[in-house]
Design a protein around this motif. Structure first.
Motif, PDB file in Angstrom:
ATOM      1  N   GLY B  38       0.823  -1.204   0.000  1.00 29.59           N
ATOM      2  CA  GLY B  38       0.000   0.000   0.000  1.00 29.59           C
ATOM      3  C   GLY B  38       0.858   1.256   0.000  1.00 29.59           C
ATOM      4  O   GLY B  38       1.837   1.352  -0.741  1.00 29.59           O
ATOM      5  N   ASN B  68      -7.247   4.425  -2.938  1.00 29.95           N
ATOM      6  CA  ASN B  68      -5.847   4.071  -2.646  1.00 29.95           C
ATOM      7  C   ASN B  68      -4.869   4.926  -3.457  1.00 29.95           C
ATOM      8  O   ASN B  68      -3.692   5.024  -3.124  1.00 29.95           O
ATOM      9  CB  ASN B  68      -5.558   2.607  -3.001  1.00 29.95           C
ATOM     10  CG  ASN B  68      -6.385   1.599  -2.240  1.00 29.95           C
ATOM     11  OD1 ASN B  68      -6.685   0.537  -2.771  1.00 29.95           O
ATOM     12  ND2 ASN B  68      -6.777   1.898  -1.006  1.00 29.95           N
ATOM     13  N   GLN B  72      -0.731   5.095  -2.990  1.00 25.71           N
ATOM     14  CA  GLN B  72      -0.201   3.752  -3.262  1.00 25.71           C
ATOM     15  C   GLN B  72       0.288   3.711  -4.709  1.00 25.71           C
ATOM     16  O   GLN B  72      -0.392   3.194  -5.592  1.00 25.71           O
ATOM     17  CB  GLN B  72      -1.272   2.707  -2.956  1.00 25.71           C
ATOM     18  CG  GLN B  72      -1.724   2.802  -1.498  1.00 25.71           C
ATOM     19  CD  GLN B  72      -2.719   1.737  -1.087  1.00 25.71           C
ATOM     20  OE1 GLN B  72      -2.919   0.751  -1.784  1.00 25.71           O
ATOM     21  NE2 GLN B  72      -3.340   1.929   0.064  1.00 25.71           N
ATOM     22  N   LYS B  84      -3.824  -6.308  -5.103  1.00 25.21           N
ATOM     23  CA  LYS B  84      -2.651  -5.430  -4.998  1.00 25.21           C
ATOM     24  C   LYS B  84      -1.357  -6.208  -5.200  1.00 25.21           C
ATOM     25  O   LYS B  84      -0.393  -5.678  -5.760  1.00 25.21           O
ATOM     26  CB  LYS B  84      -2.622  -4.750  -3.626  1.00 25.21           C
ATOM     27  CG  LYS B  84      -3.648  -3.651  -3.460  1.00 25.21           C
ATOM     28  CD  LYS B  84      -3.473  -2.959  -2.119  1.00 25.21           C
ATOM     29  CE  LYS B  84      -4.573  -1.944  -1.910  1.00 25.21           C
ATOM     30  NZ  LYS B  84      -4.511  -1.335  -0.564  1.00 25.21           N
TER      31      LYS B  84
END
Lengths: 90, 247
Positions: B38, B68, B72, B84
């Protein structure tokens, strides 16, 4: 004794952006009492019902950890007290 | 042994005093486990892969969401809805095809943390919650693997390096305190700074350069633009690392 309490910036919304607070007191407990008198919004955040610091905070004096916390720990003139809240985001 | 292409690729860091080809070879042999892809995991993984870490294992259970993308940076608009771990692996492989990338979407738990970490030389804490951080801290201690802690909120960040048996661990720092999970407010530049500090610490540890951020919590206040160093003591009564003999 006169000391300065430095607060974590994540508390800014409860202190009207005041993050450095001059306090007087002989002990850590007295300094915390004065802090929450000056910034009442912090009281419920920092202290439990018995007036002890919540376990999600740590205290450092002049950059040194003072764990385990003793609220009667003496404070010296010019001490810088950091109150550090746990940050968990990633 | 470095290939001619690796010598060229890393020539600017090989030229750093004390780093040299031997430092690059150490990075090439190293395996790093990054827990989380992240806000923190993105810069950590990007800079470790760019630096030539041999194997990077990344774990993240989540899928990419629009919210995000402010921080990220491994994930892009086109990745919304994808895992992810897979999104991160694809970008990292493109950045540096020579690096072995292992990605998993398996959630990190007490029962699988040791297996997921495997034979890693370093564990990077790029998580978004305290319970998983404690699991990783415990795994690091049990396996004697250095642990690189980072955390952020708003414009504030923290970093500390843990050498099990030699320096204060995460439990020594927070004494087991917990907080309910929540979505922390954060702007991308904060995890960018802290993630780069974590990656720097990993590189220093692997190459044996510099002084590690052990027994020191580095607090980054971006609004005040200042770094504060707070000294943390190893707790002899720590239920996690207190039983380890000091090295």
């Amino acid at each position: 004794m006169s000391a300065t309490i430095e607060l974590s910036p994540v508390l800014a919304s409860f202190t009207d952006n005041q993050l450095s607070v001059p306090v007087t007191g002989q002990t850590i407990g007295e300094c915390l009492d004065e802090l929450v008198k000056k910034l009442p919004n912090l009281k419920k955040l920092l202290l439990d019902k018995t007036g002890r610091l919540m376990h999600t905070y740590s205290i450092y004096i002049n950059g040194e950890s003072i764990y385990p916390l003793d609220m009667k720990r003496p404070v010296a003139d010019g001490d810088k007290i950091n109150i550090v809240f746990i940050v968990t985001g990633g | 042994m470095l290939t001619p292409q690796e010598r060229k690729r890393y020539e600017r860091q090989i030229a750093i005093y004390g780093f040299g080809e031997s430092g690059q070879e150490k990075l090439k042999k190293a395996r790093v486990f990054v827990a989380g892809a992240g806000g923190l995991g993105s810069p950590v993984a990007l800079y470790l892969v760019a630096a030539g870490i041999g194997t990077l294992r990344v774990a993240d259970r989540d899928t990419v969401e629009l919210s995000n993308l402010n921080r990220q940076v491994l994930h892009w608009q086109e990745n919304i809805g994808q895992e992810k771990a897979a999104s991160a692996a694809a970008k990292l492989k493109k950045l540096n095809p020579d690096i072995e990338i292992e990605a998993t979407a398996e959630p990190i738990t007490e029962s699988n943390a040791s297996r997921l970490v495997g034979d890693a030389d370093a564990i990077v804490d790029a998580m978004d919650n305290l319970p998983t951080r404690y699991i990783l801290n415990q795994t690091a201690i049990a396996q004697g693997i250095p642990f690189f802690h980072g955390a952020v909120q708003g414009f504030e960040g923290r970093a500390m390096t843990v050498l099990p048996g030699r320096s204060a661990c995460l439990y020594c720092l927070y004494h087991g305190a917990t907080l309910p999970p929540e979505k922390c407010p954060v702007i991308g530049v904060t995890p960018a700074v802290i993630g780069c500090i974590q990656a720097t610490e990993v590189i220093k540890y692997i190459t044996g350069l510099g002084e590690l951020l052990t027994d020191r919590l580095l607090v980054y206040d971006a609004l005040g633009m200042k770094f504060t160093e707070l000294h943390v003591k190893r707790d002899p009564a720590c239920p996690r690392c207190g039983n380890l003999k000091s090295e």
